[in-house]
Design a protein around this motif. Structure first.
Motif, PDB file in Angstrom:
ATOM      1  N   THR A 199      -3.863  -7.331   9.553  1.00 32.23           N
ATOM      2  CA  THR A 199      -3.450  -8.435   8.682  1.00 32.23           C
ATOM      3  C   THR A 199      -2.258  -8.028   7.822  1.00 32.23           C
ATOM      4  OG1 THR A 199      -5.710  -9.291   8.608  1.00 32.23           O
ATOM      5  CG2 THR A 199      -4.216  -9.975   6.858  1.00 32.23           C
ATOM      6  N   ILE A 200      -2.328  -6.835   7.258  1.00 28.68           N
ATOM      7  CA  ILE A 200      -1.250  -6.383   6.369  1.00 28.68           C
ATOM      8  C   ILE A 200       0.027  -6.116   7.155  1.00 28.68           C
ATOM      9  CG2 ILE A 200      -0.566  -4.496   4.848  1.00 28.68           C
ATOM     10  CD1 ILE A 200      -3.459  -4.343   3.917  1.00 28.68           C
ATOM     11  N   SER A 202       1.124  -7.626   9.663  1.00 26.34           N
ATOM     12  CA  SER A 202       1.764  -8.880  10.057  1.00 26.34           C
ATOM     13  C   SER A 202       2.430  -9.590   8.887  1.00 26.34           C
ATOM     14  CB  SER A 202       0.719  -9.818  10.685  1.00 26.34           C
ATOM     15  OG  SER A 202      -0.286 -10.149   9.739  1.00 26.34           O
ATOM     16  N   GLY A 203       2.301  -9.039   7.667  1.00 29.35           N
ATOM     17  CA  GLY A 203       2.897  -9.667   6.496  1.00 29.35           C
ATOM     18  C   GLY A 203       4.336  -9.258   6.286  1.00 29.35           C
ATOM     19  N   ASP A 204       4.865  -9.614   5.098  1.00 26.02           N
ATOM     20  CA  ASP A 204       6.270  -9.345   4.772  1.00 26.02           C
ATOM     21  C   ASP A 204       6.462  -8.091   3.935  1.00 26.02           C
ATOM     22  OD1 ASP A 204       5.144 -10.149   2.416  1.00 26.02           O
ATOM     23  OD2 ASP A 204       6.584 -11.757   1.996  1.00 26.02           O
ATOM     24  N   GLY A 205       5.406  -7.314   3.756  1.00 26.33           N
ATOM     25  CA  GLY A 205       5.505  -6.090   2.980  1.00 26.33           C
ATOM     26  C   GLY A 205       5.053  -6.230   1.545  1.00 26.33           C
ATOM     27  N   SER A 206       4.787  -7.459   1.091  1.00 27.73           N
ATOM     28  CA  SER A 206       4.310  -7.663  -0.272  1.00 27.73           C
ATOM     29  C   SER A 206       2.811  -7.415  -0.343  1.00 27.73           C
ATOM     30  CB  SER A 206       4.617  -9.103  -0.722  1.00 27.73           C
ATOM     31  OG  SER A 206       6.012  -9.340  -0.707  1.00 27.73           O
ATOM     32  N   PRO A 207       2.288  -7.087  -1.516  1.00 25.39           N
ATOM     33  CA  PRO A 207       0.837  -6.893  -1.653  1.00 25.39           C
ATOM     34  C   PRO A 207       0.074  -8.181  -1.367  1.00 25.39           C
ATOM     35  CG  PRO A 207       2.023  -5.975  -3.537  1.00 25.39           C
ATOM     36  CD  PRO A 207       3.014  -6.780  -2.762  1.00 25.39           C
ATOM     37  N   GLU A 249      -8.284  -9.579  -8.999  1.00 27.56           N
ATOM     38  CA  GLU A 249      -6.906  -9.126  -9.241  1.00 27.56           C
ATOM     39  C   GLU A 249      -6.505  -7.973  -8.317  1.00 27.56           C
ATOM     40  OE1 GLU A 249      -9.305  -8.930 -11.440  1.00 27.56           O
ATOM     41  OE2 GLU A 249      -8.983 -10.538 -12.915  1.00 27.56           O
ATOM     42  N   GLY A 250      -7.475  -7.356  -7.626  1.00 23.83           N
ATOM     43  CA  GLY A 250      -7.157  -6.236  -6.754  1.00 23.83           C
ATOM     44  C   GLY A 250      -6.293  -6.656  -5.580  1.00 23.83           C
ATOM     45  N   ARG A 251      -5.377  -5.766  -5.191  1.00 28.70           N
ATOM     46  CA  ARG A 251      -4.472  -6.085  -4.081  1.00 28.70           C
ATOM     47  C   ARG A 251      -4.376  -4.910  -3.119  1.00 28.70           C
ATOM     48  NH1 ARG A 251       0.991  -7.574  -6.831  1.00 28.70           N
ATOM     49  NH2 ARG A 251       0.412  -5.746  -8.043  1.00 28.70           N
ATOM     50  N   LEU A 252      -3.941  -5.190  -1.908  1.00 25.89           N
ATOM     51  CA  LEU A 252      -3.738  -4.179  -0.873  1.00 25.89           C
ATOM     52  C   LEU A 252      -2.264  -4.165  -0.495  1.00 25.89           C
ATOM     53  CD1 LEU A 252      -6.863  -4.870   1.352  1.00 25.89           C
ATOM     54  CD2 LEU A 252      -6.457  -2.820  -0.013  1.00 25.89           C
ATOM     55  N   LEU A 253      -1.714  -2.963  -0.336  1.00 25.20           N
ATOM     56  CA  LEU A 253      -0.287  -2.805  -0.054  1.00 25.20           C
ATOM     57  C   LEU A 253      -0.097  -1.964   1.199  1.00 25.20           C
ATOM     58  CD1 LEU A 253       2.705  -3.101  -0.958  1.00 25.20           C
ATOM     59  CD2 LEU A 253       2.397  -0.988  -2.275  1.00 25.20           C
ATOM     60  N   GLY A 254       0.667  -2.498   2.153  1.00 27.29           N
ATOM     61  CA  GLY A 254       1.021  -1.748   3.345  1.00 27.29           C
ATOM     62  C   GLY A 254       2.314  -0.977   3.151  1.00 27.29           C
ATOM     63  N   LEU A 255       2.747  -0.271   4.190  1.00 32.35           N
ATOM     64  CA  LEU A 255       3.955   0.546   4.108  1.00 32.35           C
ATOM     65  C   LEU A 255       5.113  -0.189   4.772  1.00 32.35           C
ATOM     66  CD1 LEU A 255       5.237   3.158   3.223  1.00 32.35           C
ATOM     67  CD2 LEU A 255       4.442   4.229   5.321  1.00 32.35           C
ATOM     68  N   SER A 256       6.134  -0.474   3.990  1.00 36.29           N
ATOM     69  CA  SER A 256       7.320  -1.176   4.488  1.00 36.29           C
ATOM     70  C   SER A 256       8.536  -0.625   3.751  1.00 36.29           C
ATOM     71  CB  SER A 256       7.188  -2.688   4.262  1.00 36.29           C
ATOM     72  OG  SER A 256       7.189  -2.979   2.877  1.00 36.29           O
ATOM     73  N   GLU A 257       9.666  -1.268   3.959  1.00 34.85           N
ATOM     74  CA  GLU A 257      10.896  -0.782   3.330  1.00 34.85           C
ATOM     75  C   GLU A 257      10.858  -0.928   1.816  1.00 34.85           C
ATOM     76  OE1 GLU A 257      15.687  -1.002   4.160  1.00 34.85           O
ATOM     77  OE2 GLU A 257      14.490  -2.802   4.467  1.00 34.85           O
ATOM     78  N   ILE A 258      10.142  -1.934   1.312  1.00 35.29           N
ATOM     79  CA  ILE A 258      10.128  -2.179  -0.134  1.00 35.29           C
ATOM     80  C   ILE A 258       8.828  -1.734  -0.778  1.00 35.29           C
ATOM     81  CG2 ILE A 258      11.773  -4.080  -0.047  1.00 35.29           C
ATOM     82  CD1 ILE A 258       9.429  -6.017  -0.033  1.00 35.29           C
ATOM     83  N   THR A 259       8.037  -0.932  -0.069  1.00 34.31           N
ATOM     84  CA  THR A 259       6.792  -0.431  -0.651  1.00 34.31           C
ATOM     85  C   THR A 259       7.061   0.364  -1.919  1.00 34.31           C
ATOM     86  OG1 THR A 259       5.632  -0.371   1.464  1.00 34.31           O
ATOM     87  CG2 THR A 259       4.831   1.106  -0.242  1.00 34.31           C
ATOM     88  N   SER A 260       8.124   1.142  -1.933  1.00 35.45           N
ATOM     89  CA  SER A 260       8.429   1.962  -3.111  1.00 35.45           C
ATOM     90  C   SER A 260       8.653   1.091  -4.343  1.00 35.45           C
ATOM     91  CB  SER A 260       9.653   2.838  -2.839  1.00 35.45           C
ATOM     92  OG  SER A 260      10.753   2.043  -2.412  1.00 35.45           O
TER      93      SER A 260
END
Length: 906
Positions: A199-200, A202-207, A249-260
């Motif tokens: 799921t993550i 397939s997203g745009d890199g946002s949480p 409020e908890g979120r999940l973050l994948g690794l992408s170009e803007i993860t930093s």
């Protein structure tokens, strides 16, 4: 349908250098357990990063049960096949010669030379990454669970993030600590994790929201299970408990170009929000105490004035609960105290008004992020405000202007807070403090005031850095404003060059190294692939009152596409390959490099390249280990942009000129000319091969190791000055030891001589004493013994004969010496300066005969050919500079005849 239970097999992959992994992940085998329900073995941590994977491969080879039919064979579970190198009996000599020539010409990039070697396919990857080829078996830090601000303390030691594979089992363990409790849910957590990852990705890199994402994964996993009614009831009950523990409020973050960027915003917003809350609490305290001070002053006024002042104090809202007139009567008139100076009263009232205005704003952003329009960055992180600017504006200049505005707004607040403290302490002195607010700006702020300001982050991409943007970053670093600049760079690109140019031309521009040249700004070079290092660096910058520069690695490919092996492995490989070393520079930590600079988080920081043992299987089904270095060329092989810089070297091509890249880089530039470097890779079938590379890529590797050694010098892990000092001290101690030994030997010799002299003296004295005590009459009775006296004639004749004989016997020896003046070598050799570069010997055997840097022939590998070929080359050589020597193989056919033919040339 899947069975009710499944399990994971994982082991933590670590290296022996202390924490920075070969690429530090956990390998997870979920495919087989998901299909068969068979529990898989859990690997224990090992010293070597690849040992655990090796054991897993061995266990799978030794299993008696055959896998089910629907399990697809995974080549990464097998040891890679190490080919047999060298010429076989059936090989075509001409084809080998052509391949050797092609390899040399490809490496040297000879213009117009035919490219007859095979380019590596997309399935060819660095040999050390073969165990991690299957992304489904790779467990690492991502996705990350972002802890909401309200969930935990944000002070020292706060837990800002947690890997999904730790967070989710931890929640289940909190309500099902017993091993048999929630058994079905625990067995299927790997499937839930995998669904979340998909799921993550397939997203745009946002949480994304953690609660909704986990709920969807649970529903998808439930639909794939064939559960009994009892198990289904347990599943529903346990998953309901799990979902009840996840905050909205908890979120999940994948690794992408803007993860930093998202990681920075998450950590900084939590810390800044807490600091801003502390600031509001302090302002509220000061307001309350100032009001209390005025309340006391009201008691000193007449009743009618007290009622009016009391009304102004409690306000319209307070009048609903308190009668100002009654309160004024209760307080009563002043009893002798002096009334407050009207000027002071006005100051206090103005301060109260300012404090109330500040407290009335409840949606004040605690973090501002400034980005160019091209990045189109957006975030829903609470307390964060985004500022998009046009292409003509410099991001860091805009961030500096924004800081001036925010600092100006807070200057009046901070000045008033200081004034309030003086008033409460009754220490305000008009002549001394009247000008406090007039010239009060951010440069006069205390450290506590500076770090309580809303933080500002300016984000740039490396390919947006032109001359103006670079100057803008420098201006910000030199200004002293506590503003953070973040530049996202790609380790495979040169930030100093336009993206459409050859990125391997010249030396690489190091933005982080340039940042250190500003001396007093904080520099962090990190990567989201190492979130612990990155987050610790963010926390350090948030504690600092200096400007900071964050040089952050993009974990995507040079085309900004998702890499074939995944962004985490791609980003980790950049760290391993010294393409993006990790370091922190903090001038606030001390005046020396030992305090300011830290590069200890890099893998094997004392080595040029990280070194690992790769287990392989041989053609005879044996096992062998290769000690391999992970170099920048290995990382370049992972980039499609640079794949054409490699060619596969045929297995039959073997010779001393072909050496591993890390050995090649240890040679001087002059010595390296005669060699061709290669690295080991593995194709999709698990077969290993050697890849030769263009010379400019090898030069880039030399540039990478040169920069890494500079960082080693600065970090103190490798210092030429220390090495020189150690060598000088060793020489001094050696000389002192030699001198001491010589003195001891001299003293010993003197002692021995003295002992001998003393002993001789004693003997002579005893002899004299013995003679004096002897009876002389007894000596006269003794008969003397006559001795023959030799004549001189025969003796002289004998001496002459002996001398003649000696002279005669010495003549042949002298003759022999003269005859041995001509040197002779049993090894073949070439008098290279006489070579005319006719290529005749090369046409006979290009492995035995090779050219040196002057394009003149020299002996390469004499064992690569026959003695007959060397003799033929000597006979054919027009300059007669080839000397065959004696045959290395005495069993070669016609060896006696060949020795006779070679004699004229030796």
């Amino acid at each position: 349908m899947h069975t009710e239970s499944g399990s994971t097999s994982s082991h933590q992959v670590t290296d022996e250098s202390g924490g920075d992994e070969v690429l530090g992940a956990e390998t997870v085998d979920s495919s087989e357990s998901q299909k068969t329900g068979e529990p898989s073995d859990t690997m224990s941590p090992r010293d070597d990063s690849l040992d655990g994977w090796l054991n897993k491969a061995r266990q799978r080879k030794g299993k008696a049960e055959a896998p089910s039919d629907d399990v697809v064979s995974d080549p990464s579970l097998d040891l890679p096949l190490l080919p047999t190198l060298g010429r076989a009996v059936t090989d075509d000599d001409d084809r080998i010669i052509k391949s050797l020539r092609a390899a040399r010409r490809f490496h040297r990039d000879d213009p117009g030379s035919p490219d007859t070697l095979t380019a590596p396919g997309a399935d060819v990857i660095p040999a050390l990454l073969h165990p991690f080829r299957n992304a489904d078996r790779l467990r690492h830090d991502y996705p990350l669970y972002l802890t909401p601000t309200s969930a935990t303390d944000t002070g020292d030691g706060a837990c800002h993030t947690m890997p999904l594979h730790e967070w989710l089992p931890g929640l289940v363990e909190s309500f099902a600590a017993d091993p048999e409790a929630a058994r079905v849910l625990k067995d299927n957590l790997p499937r839930i994790e995998k669904s979340i990852c998909r799921t993550i990705e397939s997203g745009d890199g946002s949480p994304v929201g953690a609660l909704d994402t986990v709920r969807q994964a649970i529903e998808a996993t439930r639909g794939s299970l064939d559960l009994s009614p009892t198990s289904a009831g347990n599943w529903d009950a346990d998953t309901a408990k799990l979902l009840g523990l996840i905050p909205e409020e908890g979120r999940l973050l994948g690794l992408s170009e803007i993860t930093s960027v998202h990681l920075y915003l998450h950590v900084a917003s939590r810390i800044a929000a807490q600091r801003y809350a502390d600031l509001r609490a302090e302002v509220s305290r000061l307001r309350t105490q100032l009001k209390d001070l005025l309340l006391i002053e009201l008691s000193k006024d007449p009743v009618e004035k007290r009622e009016k002042n009391m009304m102004s104090m409690v306000g319209d809202a307070g009048a609903e609960f308190v009668d100002p007139a009654s309160l004024a009567r209760i307080i009563g008139p002043s009893r002798g105290a002096q009334p407050m100076d009207p000027v002071r009263r006005i100051r206090i009232e103005e301060a109260i008004v300012l404090f109330e205005q500040f407290l009335a704003v409840t949606d004040q952003p605690v973090l501002h992020v400034v980005t160019p329009d091209a990045l189109a960055f957006q975030t829903d992180t609470p307390g964060v405000s985004c500022h998009l600017i046009g292409a003509d504006a410099a991001v860091c200049d805009e961030a500096a202007t924004l800081y001036e505005t925010i600092a100006g707004e807070h200057a009046q607040l901070f000045g008033t807070m200081r004034l309030a403290e003086l008033e409460l302490d009754n220490s305000y002195e008009s002549p001394r403090h009247d000008h406090l607010l007039k010239a009060f700006d951010w440069e006069a702020f205390s450290r506590e005031e500076l770090i309580s300001l809303p933080r500002i982050l300016a984000v740039e991409a490396a390919d947006h850095l032109d001359g103006q943007a670079m100057l803008s970053i420098s201006r910000l670093q030199l200004s002293g404003r506590p503003v953070a600049a973040m530049v996202i760079v790609h380790p495979g690109m040169n930030p100093g060059l336009p993206t459409d140019q050859d990125q391997l031309t010249g030396w690489r521009f190091e933005l982080g190294y340039r940042g250190i040249s500003h001396r007093e700004s904080l520099i962090l070079q990190s990567s989201p692939a190492r979130p612990d290092h990155f987050i610790s660096g963010i926390e350090r910058t948030l504690e600092s009152t200096r400007a900071s520069l964050h040089v952050v690695c993009s974990c995507l490919s040079t085309t900004r596409a998702t890499p074939a092996l995944g962004p985490w492995l791609h980003g980790s490989a950049a760290i391993e390959a010294r393409a993006h070393p990790l370091f922190q520079y903090d001038p606030a930590r001390g005046i020396s490099w030992a305090h300011r600079f830290d590069a200890s988080e890099n893998p094997q920081p004392t080595e040029d390249w990280p070194l690992y043992d790769l287990p392989c299987r041989t053609a005879d089904q044996g096992e062998q280990e290769l000690r391999l270095a992970f170099t920048f060329a290995d990382y370049a092989l992972m980039e499609d942009r640079y794949r054409d810089l490699f060619r596969i070297l045929p297995d039959e091509c073997e010779g001393n000129e072909f050496i591993p890249l890390d050995d090649y880089l240890k040679l001087s530039v002059r010595d390296a000319i005669d060699h061709v470097p290669y690295l080991w890779a593995v194709d999709g079938s698990g077969r290993m091969c050697r890849l030769v590379m263009r010379r400019r890529l090898a030069f880039t590797c030399r540039d990478r190791i040169g920069f890494w050694r500079i960082l080693q010098e600065m970090a103190g892990t490798r210092s030429e000055y220390v090495d020189q000092a150690v060598a000088a001290e060793r020489d001094r101690l050696t000389q002192e030891f030699a001198a001491e030994r010589e003195a001891l030997a001299r003293t010993h010799a003197e002692d021995v001589q003295q002992a001998r002299s003393t002993a001789a003296e004693e003997v002579m004295q005893r002899l004299a004493q013995s003679l004096l005590n002897t009876d002389v009459s007894a000596l006269s009775a003794m008969t003397p013994v006559a001795r023959p006296i030799p004549t001189a004639g025969p003796a002289e004749e004998t001496d002459e004969n002996t001398a003649v004989d000696t002279d005669e016997s010495s003549e042949p020896a002298a003759a022999d010496v003269v005859e041995d003046d001509e040197p002779f070598s049993e090894e073949p050799w070439i008098d290279s300066p006489l070579c005319t570069t006719c290529n005749d010997c090369m046409g006979i055997n290009p492995q035995v005969f090779v050219y040196n840097a002057s394009k003149q022939a020299t002996i390469g590998d004499p064992k690569a050919g026959t003695y007959e070929q060397i003799v033929k080359a000597a006979e054919k050589c027009p300059s007669r500079c080839i000397h065959p020597g004696l045959p290395l193989n005495p069993d070669e056919p016609n060896v006696d005849e060949l020795i006779k033919r070679a004699k004229p040339f030796n």
